[in-house]
Enzyme design. Structure first.
Site, mmCIF file in Angstrom:
data_model
loop_
_atom_site.group_PDB
_atom_site.id
_atom_site.type_symbol
_atom_site.label_atom_id
_atom_site.label_comp_id
_atom_site.label_asym_id
_atom_site.label_seq_id
_atom_site.Cartn_x
_atom_site.Cartn_y
_atom_site.Cartn_z
ATOM 1 N N ASP A 109 -25.159 8.908 20.550
ATOM 2 C CA ASP A 109 -26.192 9.790 21.118
ATOM 3 C C ASP A 109 -27.559 9.444 20.525
ATOM 4 O O ASP A 109 -28.573 10.046 20.878
ATOM 5 C CB ASP A 109 -25.839 11.277 20.965
ATOM 6 N N SER A 110 -27.593 8.405 19.654
ATOM 7 C CA SER A 110 -28.875 7.822 19.242
ATOM 8 C C SER A 110 -29.590 7.248 20.460
ATOM 9 O O SER A 110 -30.777 6.896 20.382
ATOM 10 C CB SER A 110 -28.665 6.743 18.178
ATOM 11 N N ASP B 164 -20.044 9.066 21.946
ATOM 12 C CA ASP B 164 -20.416 10.285 21.216
ATOM 13 C C ASP B 164 -20.360 11.503 22.124
ATOM 14 O O ASP B 164 -20.884 11.473 23.245
ATOM 15 C CB ASP B 164 -21.872 10.163 20.726
ATOM 16 N N LYS C 213 -16.391 10.214 19.648
ATOM 17 C CA LYS C 213 -16.802 10.540 18.274
ATOM 18 C C LYS C 213 -17.410 11.937 18.299
ATOM 19 O O LYS C 213 -18.183 12.272 19.212
ATOM 20 C CB LYS C 213 -17.815 9.516 17.730
ATOM 21 N N GLU D 89 -19.247 14.976 15.761
ATOM 22 C CA GLU D 89 -19.843 15.364 14.471
ATOM 23 C C GLU D 89 -19.286 16.704 14.029
ATOM 24 O O GLU D 89 -19.262 17.653 14.820
ATOM 25 C CB GLU D 89 -21.379 15.476 14.601
ATOM 26 N N GLU E 91 -22.221 9.147 7.200
ATOM 27 C CA GLU E 91 -23.623 8.743 7.311
ATOM 28 C C GLU E 91 -24.435 9.218 6.109
ATOM 29 O O GLU E 91 -24.379 10.407 5.741
ATOM 30 C CB GLU E 91 -24.212 9.311 8.623
HETATM 31 O O1 KIV Z 1 -25.487 8.038 17.532
HETATM 32 C C1 KIV Z 1 -25.328 7.106 16.741
HETATM 33 O O2 KIV Z 1 -25.842 5.997 16.911
HETATM 34 C C2 KIV Z 1 -24.494 7.337 15.568
HETATM 35 C C3 KIV Z 1 -24.534 6.317 14.482
HETATM 36 C C4 KIV Z 1 -25.767 6.495 13.688
HETATM 37 C C5 KIV Z 1 -23.318 6.331 13.647
HETATM 38 O O3 KIV Z 1 -23.844 8.338 15.472
#
Ligand code: KIV
Length: 272
Positions: free
Chosen positions: A52-53, A91, A121, A123, A190
């Site tokens: 989600d970056s 994510d 993934k 969080e 992280e």
């Molecule tokens: O969203 C992302 O790119 C991430 C990485 C920083 C691990 O979660």
């Protein structure tokens, strides 16, 4: 030349655990679109993270919070159209897994169905472990994410290193163990102290992938735009730049502008 990239079998969650057992480090990098995912997959990356970056590097938002499920699905599908070998993890964006297991499962199923990705993934630790269990019980592989969790930036107030004090470090260790017990196939840690990340990696059987978490873990992940030097204005201590694409792209674009203005482009060979 012998490299890890010569093994052309599809990477699976089981293979990642085998890699940890034999001490082979795991490579992981973000991608958000077809063309870059194709290059990264063919280069031999073990895991591609549709992070989600994307909110920061693709959309230009300050945080990851605005990212929607539909936007993640768009990026996930674009990446899946390219990838043949890497394990693709998407994510779950902010607000989609937040203490309502049935709702979380519905969102997770949508991502899996509409992207064709291999895993998700998520969080968070104890607070959302019931959601994670529900998703895993439905047959969806989940990777955890602890330490600095960018979706919680409004709670932290800064992007500083997490778990430096004993209480937060202890909670992180107990969350990591809980995620393993719940069935997560791996965890991203992280921006935490290297010694803490190393302790988690040595106490858990599942692979621990670090970003800003030192070298005592089972693998590393970076954001593609950062490691390729596309971003000039993000330079945390943990980042190693493997290229200066900002300069390469700027020079190429300026060359094109000059050639258009001077009528050097197109020439006869470039015309019909
Ligand atoms: O969203 C992302 O790119 C991430 C990485 C920083 C691990 O979660």
């Amino acid at each position: 030349m012998s490299t890890y990239t010569e093994d052309s079998r599809k990477v699976t969650t089981h293979r990642l655990i085998e890699m940890k057992k034999r001490g082979e480090k795991i490579s992981m990098l973000t991608a958000y679109d077809y063309s870059m995912a194709s290059i990264i997959d063919q280069a031999g990356m073990d895991i591609i993270l549709v992070g989600d970056s994307a909110s920061n590097v693709m959309v230009g938002n300050v945080t990851t919070l605005p990212m929607t499920l539909s936007q993640m699905i768009y990026h996930g599908k674009s990446v899946m159209n390219a990838v043949k070998r890497s394990l693709v993890v998407v994510d779950m964006p902010f607000g989609t897994v937040s203490g309502n297991p049935l709702q979380s499962l519905e969102a997770a199923i949508r991502v899996m169905k509409e992207t064709g990705a291999d895993a998700l993934k998520i969080e968070g630790g104890e607070e959302i472990v019931a959601d994670i269990k529900k998703i895993i019980d439905a047959g969806i592989p989940v990777m955890g994410h602890l330490g600095l969790m960018p979706q919680s930036i409004n709670k932290y107030g800064t992007y500083n290193v997490r778990a430096k004090d004993e209480a937060e470090a202890e909670k992180l260790i107990s969350d990591a163990k809980l995620l393993e017990e719940t069935g997560c196939f791996g965890i991203v840690l992280e921006k935490i102290p290297a010694s803490l990340a190393g302790k988690v990696a040595s106490e858990l059987q599942i692979p621990i992938i670090g970003i800003g978490a030192g070298g005592q873990v089972d693998g590393q992940v970076l954001v593609m735009h950062d490691m390729l030097g596309i971003n000039k204005n993000f330079s945390p201590k943990f980042l190693r730049r493997y290229a200066d694409l900002h300069s390469v792209i700027t020079e190429a674009v300026q060359g094109y502008i000059k050639d258009v203005k001077t009528q050097d482009f197109p020439n006869e060979n470039e015309s019909y």
